[in-house]
Design an enzyme around this catalytic site. Structure first.
Site, PDB file in Angstrom:
ATOM      1  N   LYS A  79      44.716  70.779  37.767  1.00  0.00           N
ATOM      2  CA  LYS A  79      45.394  69.316  37.869  1.00  0.00           C
ATOM      3  C   LYS A  79      44.217  68.516  37.788  1.00  0.00           C
ATOM      4  CE  LYS A  79      48.251  67.160  41.151  1.00  0.00           C
ATOM      5  NZ  LYS A  79      49.081  67.183  42.612  1.00  0.00           N
ATOM      6  N   SER A 154      53.856  66.090  42.488  1.00  0.00           N
ATOM      7  CA  SER A 154      53.002  65.468  41.424  1.00  0.00           C
ATOM      8  C   SER A 154      52.315  66.535  40.460  1.00  0.00           C
ATOM      9  CB  SER A 154      52.041  64.508  42.268  1.00  0.00           C
ATOM     10  OG  SER A 154      50.992  65.322  43.029  1.00  0.00           O
ATOM     11  N   SER A 178      53.961  68.529  46.253  1.00  0.00           N
ATOM     12  CA  SER A 178      53.666  68.547  45.185  1.00  0.00           C
ATOM     13  C   SER A 178      53.225  69.841  44.152  1.00  0.00           C
ATOM     14  CB  SER A 178      52.164  67.469  44.961  1.00  0.00           C
ATOM     15  OG  SER A 178      52.719  66.491  45.160  1.00  0.00           O
TER      16      SER A 178
END
Ligand code: GLN
Length: 477
Positions: A79, A154, A178
């Site tokens: 990420k 997210s 997330s």
């Protein structure tokens, strides 16, 4: 053999038997990335040359070693709020559009030490604020199961990279859901570890009392493998601790398992399809011998409001560092800027460098922490947090694990909730309590083929990831 279909242990066995090389495995993933990333937009940055040289290094090791670490040659996506040295780390923000990571996050260091191959950096909601990956400055990620829908957020890019067969596994971060939400929406597995189980050194701080890094994978076994590698105490993160509970070598019997189902999670607002699928999954556990017990988490309805006070408060403090002076975007460098004084530097830089959701959180958080309002908002929210923790402690006196849906809704359409922040916040209603209480939780896919994915959330006692994994595997049969 389709290389991108393999799980981590299958790929490890294949590498061991020399059925294919790490370079071939890495190339297979880049081929998929080339054909699908344009449409899905899971990756913000690719490290093709570096990944191939990491794969070559893995092949060299494999050629001369009988035994090698399980992640050697395994292609992993990271990420874009986790630092990978020498690679851009943007947090999907204009603010950090050109920021290059000066060092590796501890988790990345651990992956590299095993010989893993880092493919690239995945899309996210700006600074991990959101539930759909639509808040990215670079554009939204699409759900590989249905391109008109969001992948969740997210860590939407990480989940979509695994679901879209563009990475064998990925790292995400979870502050309020997330990792679990995008895993649920994309039909893959996601673990939010116990607070403190994994070092956050090199993770861009969002809400420090809630943030954790964890794996997103194809299977529960894979999540366990990656977790095992990244966990542990790190002197660079004083909140990290060594877990006392063994991952392997512990007795697990489904017949001894007491599963709690909180009645507050099956109320108005849950999609009937989600309720049906999760109900059936829980029933299956009963049929194979677990005891299913209704429990109560009476403060559940206050958890979301408390989270949306605590989270913006901490975010407003953490994001104060992006001031146009030290990091990233700065209006000082804009020749046309009308800056007159220091206050202008802050206002212009932060006004232009941050997107709408980030500015909203900074304003909410600054307000909640300001003198005169601190007691009414932040302090009160912290008291609610204690109540939420007590609820879980009480429930865990009667049961070993707690099962809930990961999300009350199915993956929604791109654009559907973007103009309604409250509707977006409500998507997190089943996940935020777990962060407030610092507990571990796994999302495992459990819907039938051809349908939109639905995730079952398995919540455990602190550091009992081992039990969660064993229970999670049953859902996969
Ligand atoms: N959707 C939640 C939020 O926006 C969770 C974010 C996260 O876990 N990073 O706060």
């Amino acid at each position: 053999m389709i290389l991108t279909e393999l799980t981590i242990s299958q790929a490890h066995q294949g590498l061991k038997k020399k059925e294919f090389s790490a370079t071939e495995l890495c190339r297979a993933y880049f081929n998929n990335i080339e054909s699908t990333n344009k449409e899905i937009f899971a990756f913000l940055a690719l490290r093709e040359d570096r990944a191939l040289s990491e794969a070559k290094k893995a092949d060299d090791l494999i050629a001369c070693a009988q035994d090698f670490p399980i992640l050697t040659g395994i292609p992993i996506a990271v990420k874009d709020n986790i630092l990978v040295e020498g690679t851009k780390c943007t947090a999907a923000s204009k603010m950090l559009e050109n920021y290059v990571a000066p060092y590796d996050a501890t988790v990345v260091k651990k992956l590299k030490k095993q010989g893993a191959v880092i493919l690239g950096k995945t899309n996210l909601d700006e600074f991990a604020m959101g539930s759909s990956t639509e808040n990215s400055w670079f554009g939204p990620t699409r759900n590989p199961n249905d391109l008109t829908r969001v992948p969740g957020g997210s860590s939407g890019g990480s989940a979509a990279s695994v679901a879209g067969k563009m990475a064998l596994a990925a790292l995400g971060s979870d502050t309020g859901g997330s990792i679990r939400l995008p895993a649920s929406f994309c039909g893959v597995v996601g673990l939010k570890p116990t607070y403190g189980a994994v070092s956050r050194f090199g993770l861009m701080a969002f809400a420090s009392s809630l943030d954790q890094i964890g794996p997103i994978t194809k299977t529960v076994e894979d999540a366990k493998i990656v977790f095992e590698v990244i966990k542990g105490k790190d002197k660079m993160d004083s909140t990290s601790v060594e877990s006392q509970f063994p991952i392997n070598n512990f007795q697990f019997s489904i017949k001894d398992l007491r599963i709690g189902v909180p009645k507050e999670y099956f109320v108005k607002g849950i999609d009937p399809e989600v309720e049906k699928i999760i109900g059936a999954a829980i029933k299956k556990y009963g049929e194979v011998g677990a005891e299913i017990i209704e429990v109560s988490l009476p403060h559940t309805e206050y958890a979301l409001p408390a989270y949306y006070i605590i989270n913006p408060s901490e975010a407003s403090a953490n994001l104060a560092r992006y001031d146009g002076i030290r990091y990233g975007y700065s209006e000082v460098q804009n020749p046309k800027s009308k800056i007159q004084n220091l206050l202008d530097v802050y206002m212009e830089t932060r006004g232009k460098g941050f997107g709408a959701e980030v500015r909203r959180r900074i304003m909410l958080g600054t307000y909640a922490l300001s003198s005169g309002y601190y007691e009414a908002y932040y302090k009160r929210a912290q008291k609610v947090r204690t109540k939420v923790i007590e609820d879980f402690n009480n429930a865990f006196k009667k049961v070993d694990l707690i099962f809930t849906p990961t999300s009350p809704v199915l993956p929604f359409k791109i654009g559907e909730k973007i103009d309604d922040p409250l509707a977006m916040y409500l998507v997190d209603v089943y996940t935020v309590s777990i962060n407030l209480a610092g507990l571990p939780a796994l999302s495992v896919p459990c819907s039938g083929a051809g349908k939109l994915p639905v995730g079952l959330q398995i919540i455990g006692k602190p550091f009992e990831e081992n039990k969660i994994f064993e229970a999670g595997k049953i859902c996969e049969y």
